[in-house]
Motif scaffolding. Structure first.
Motif, short mmCIF file in Angstrom:
data_model
loop_
_atom_site.label_atom_id
_atom_site.label_comp_id
_atom_site.label_asym_id
_atom_site.label_seq_id
_atom_site.Cartn_x
_atom_site.Cartn_y
_atom_site.Cartn_z
N PHE A 255 0.86 -1.18 0.00
CA PHE A 255 0.00 0.00 0.00
C PHE A 255 0.90 1.23 0.00
O PHE A 255 1.83 1.32 0.80
N ILE A 256 0.61 2.14 -0.92
CA ILE A 256 1.42 3.36 -1.06
C ILE A 256 0.50 4.57 -1.15
O ILE A 256 -0.53 4.53 -1.82
N ASP A 257 0.89 5.64 -0.48
CA ASP A 257 0.21 6.92 -0.65
C ASP A 257 0.86 7.61 -1.85
O ASP A 257 2.01 8.05 -1.76
N PRO A 258 0.16 7.68 -2.99
CA PRO A 258 0.79 8.20 -4.21
C PRO A 258 1.11 9.69 -4.16
O PRO A 258 1.86 10.18 -4.99
N ARG A 259 0.57 10.41 -3.17
CA ARG A 259 0.83 11.85 -3.07
C ARG A 259 2.19 12.16 -2.48
O ARG A 259 2.69 13.27 -2.61
N LEU A 260 2.81 11.18 -1.83
CA LEU A 260 4.11 11.41 -1.22
C LEU A 260 5.21 11.49 -2.28
O LEU A 260 5.19 10.74 -3.26
N ASP A 261 6.16 12.38 -2.06
CA ASP A 261 7.30 12.49 -2.98
C ASP A 261 8.07 11.18 -3.07
O ASP A 261 8.66 10.86 -4.10
N SER A 262 8.06 10.40 -1.99
CA SER A 262 8.82 9.16 -1.94
C SER A 262 8.10 7.98 -2.61
O SER A 262 8.69 6.91 -2.73
N ALA A 263 6.87 8.16 -3.06
CA ALA A 263 6.09 7.03 -3.60
C ALA A 263 6.81 6.27 -4.72
O ALA A 263 6.90 5.04 -4.65
N PRO A 264 7.35 6.94 -5.76
CA PRO A 264 8.01 6.16 -6.81
C PRO A 264 9.28 5.46 -6.32
O PRO A 264 9.62 4.38 -6.79
N ILE A 265 9.96 6.06 -5.36
CA ILE A 265 11.16 5.44 -4.80
C ILE A 265 10.77 4.18 -4.03
O ILE A 265 11.41 3.13 -4.17
N LYS A 266 9.71 4.26 -3.23
CA LYS A 266 9.24 3.10 -2.47
C LYS A 266 8.83 1.96 -3.41
O LYS A 266 9.13 0.80 -3.15
N VAL A 267 8.15 2.30 -4.50
CA VAL A 267 7.74 1.27 -5.46
C VAL A 267 8.98 0.60 -6.05
O VAL A 267 9.05 -0.63 -6.14
#
Length: 140
Positions: free
Chosen positions: A108-120
């Motif tokens: 589960f990812i909050d897509p609004r966070l700047d870190s979202a693509p890095i976490k993915v």
């Protein structure tokens, strides 16, 4: 089966982005493309076994809300390795979870966070053996 979602690939490893309309799937997809991922499909994803592809009419097309449709290079098929549900992040140190319908790891990812693509990317790298996790959603 056709699912409403978006899919990106790093090498041949596919990441399926899932969430309701307007949840940020295409926006996160765009940020993944900017990190070196390739487009598999936007809006609808065809799933056959463990592989994801675009329906023929959507191959190489991404929608950028507020701008329109764009043609981009695309990967025709990717091995589905990870499902990402968009919304509020869950636990701080989550237990492993699998998407019941697709039988792949799910986060589960909050897509609004700047870190979202890095976490993915880190999640996909962990599943593909390019990164090691010591505790969390990929460690039993």
């Amino acid at each position: 089966m056709i699912l409403y979602g978006s899919c990106a690939a790093l090498d041949d490893d596919g990441v399926l982005l899932l969430g309701p309309s307007g949840s940020g799937k295409s926006d996160l997809l765009l940020r993944l493309l900017d990190r070196g991922f390739s487009l598999v499909s936007d809006d609808q994803v065809s799933i056959e076994g463990e592989f994801a592809s675009a329906p023929p009419s959507l191959l190489g097309i991404i929608e950028l809300r507020g701008l329109g449709l764009f043609k981009v290079p695309a990967t025709r098929i990717a091995r589905l390795r990870l499902a990402v549900q968009l919304g509020n992040e869950q636990d701080r140190l989550p237990f492993p979870k699998r998407n019941a319908e697709l039988n792949v790891p799910e986060i589960f990812i909050d897509p609004r966070l700047d870190s979202a693509p890095i976490k993915v990317q880190w999640a996909l790298d962990t599943i593909a053996g390019r990164r090691e996790q010591v505790c969390g959603c990929f460690v039993s």
